[in-house]
Design an enzyme around this catalytic site. Sequence first.
Site, PDB file in Angstrom:
ATOM      1  N   TYR A   1      45.979  34.149  39.207  1.00  0.00           N
ATOM      2  CA  TYR A   1      46.404  34.960  38.058  1.00  0.00           C
ATOM      3  C   TYR A   1      47.623  35.810  38.404  1.00  0.00           C
ATOM      4  CZ  TYR A   1      46.094  38.960  34.797  1.00  0.00           C
ATOM      5  OH  TYR A   1      46.358  39.955  33.909  1.00  0.00           O
TER       6      TYR A   1
ATOM      7  N   ILE B   1      35.207  37.857  36.190  1.00  0.00           N
ATOM      8  CA  ILE B   1      35.348  38.298  34.802  1.00  0.00           C
ATOM      9  C   ILE B   1      35.181  37.168  33.785  1.00  0.00           C
ATOM     10  CG2 ILE B   1      36.852  40.191  35.524  1.00  0.00           C
ATOM     11  CD1 ILE B   1      39.180  38.720  34.201  1.00  0.00           C
TER      12      ILE B   1
ATOM     13  N   ASP C   1      36.300  38.200  41.889  1.00  0.00           N
ATOM     14  CA  ASP C   1      36.629  38.481  40.491  1.00  0.00           C
ATOM     15  C   ASP C   1      35.824  37.507  39.633  1.00  0.00           C
ATOM     16  OD1 ASP C   1      37.746  38.520  37.951  1.00  0.00           O
ATOM     17  OD2 ASP C   1      39.802  38.740  38.659  1.00  0.00           O
TER      18      ASP C   1
ATOM     19  N   LYS D   1      36.744  39.231  28.774  1.00  0.00           N
ATOM     20  CA  LYS D   1      36.740  37.782  28.551  1.00  0.00           C
ATOM     21  C   LYS D   1      35.405  37.291  28.013  1.00  0.00           C
ATOM     22  CE  LYS D   1      40.780  38.050  30.433  1.00  0.00           C
ATOM     23  NZ  LYS D   1      41.999  38.012  29.604  1.00  0.00           N
TER      24      LYS D   1
END
Length: 480
Positions: A145, A232, A230, A270
């Site tokens: 990302y 998410i 991460d 998300k």
Amino acid sequence: MAFLSKIATNNGHGENSSYFDGWKAYDSDPFHPTKNIHGVIQMGLAENQLCFGVIQEWVENNPKASICTPQGSNGFKDISNYQDYHGLPEFRNSVARFMEKVRGNKVKFNPDRIVMSGGATGAHETLAFCLADPGEAFLVPTPYYPGYDRDLRWRTGIQLLPVVCESSNEFMLTREALEDAYEEAQKANIKVKGLILNNPSNPLGTVMDRDTLRDAMSFITEKNIHLICDEIYSGTVFNEPGFISIAEIAEEGAVCKNRDLIHIVYSLSKDLGFPGFRVGIIYSYNDAVVNCARKMSSFGLVSTQTQHLIASMLSDDVFVEKFLDESAKRLAERHSLFFRGLAKVGIESLKGNAGLYCWIDLRRLLKEPTFEAEMELWHLIIGEVKLNVSPGASFHCSEPGWFRACFANMDDETLRIALRRIHKFVIQKTGSDQPTRREQYKRSKLEISLSFRRLDEFTMTPRTLASPHSMTSPLVRART
């Protein structure tokens, strides 16, 4: 500019990236179905807009959840006053339970270990401040990302070192790649403080298997470095294989020798589609990190009104179960629609089962296999096709020709228009409306199931036109 600080004026925010340039192109000429039909369609923004109706229905049926309604206004005084910056107890409890449900109730989360933050952006930066000093580094598997460059580096002064993953094995992380990246850091005299994993992956849309997670755990244990996971996108998995949280691996005593090294970043941006609420979460197994992160969290708290509303919503077990089920079904339907639309003109994609996007392979459309050619193609897609897709170079991909395209931030009709634009563009570029044969993709070992049905047969069927998210659509997949 001499009046401003070096941190405020450096280029660490990353706004000069093609990832953000695409957003600017959209902002200057946004598509609208009636007011600007030839504008740029935003496919560079990973938003989950497919279940807003489900959320809205709950809000309308639960007016007391907000202190800004007549029904909930009796609680206005208490909620609007100063609160413990550790967070409302009911908020931390409900978030902990929600994290468990998203992970199939296979793990437990202690509400006392939850630290809130202003979105995942703030959570990542807080962890970076807690775990590393300026000049020290974290390893990050590629592609990753683009916002990490801003979130983790800009104000902290730390470095991100790529762990190169390749298409030959579907960009899977390997122990060899980890060791190579660590060795390169040692040669450069850079101190590695941790490894960052994004699972499910943005931009790949894939989940890590248990063996890969165990290898990562073994690696960080041997090196005595931190592991930031991460997660998410953990609630956006819509097909098998299912999501495996690092929290599951943390409970395997034979693999995890030191849980103090493990930290999870989560948010509701998300999974629930609430990026504007700025609800970010740090969950750490390390007491010292929890204490330090709580002190730092005072710079990016979640408003108590938001905490109050979220706590009420996530405490509704019937709603949560309905939402997770409906979200998975709609994501599966939308992914299938987009995936098959690309396949119609021979565009292959990494076979993903999570996230709000596809990692698409446009290597055959490049003039030559270079990142310069990738940028040239991207400018064509932005300027002529009028689609904001994100080039792989902005995700630090090691191979030119890969692009991320988001599919969950628009309605069905806009997606159909985007597919028609792609269809027309590829025909113009290749001189044919037939997909390239699979044998021509020997360099790519991706397992793709292509459909060669007419585009209109699945983009304009009566079922899909009847309802933006018809649950009777043949494209629906059961939630896993």
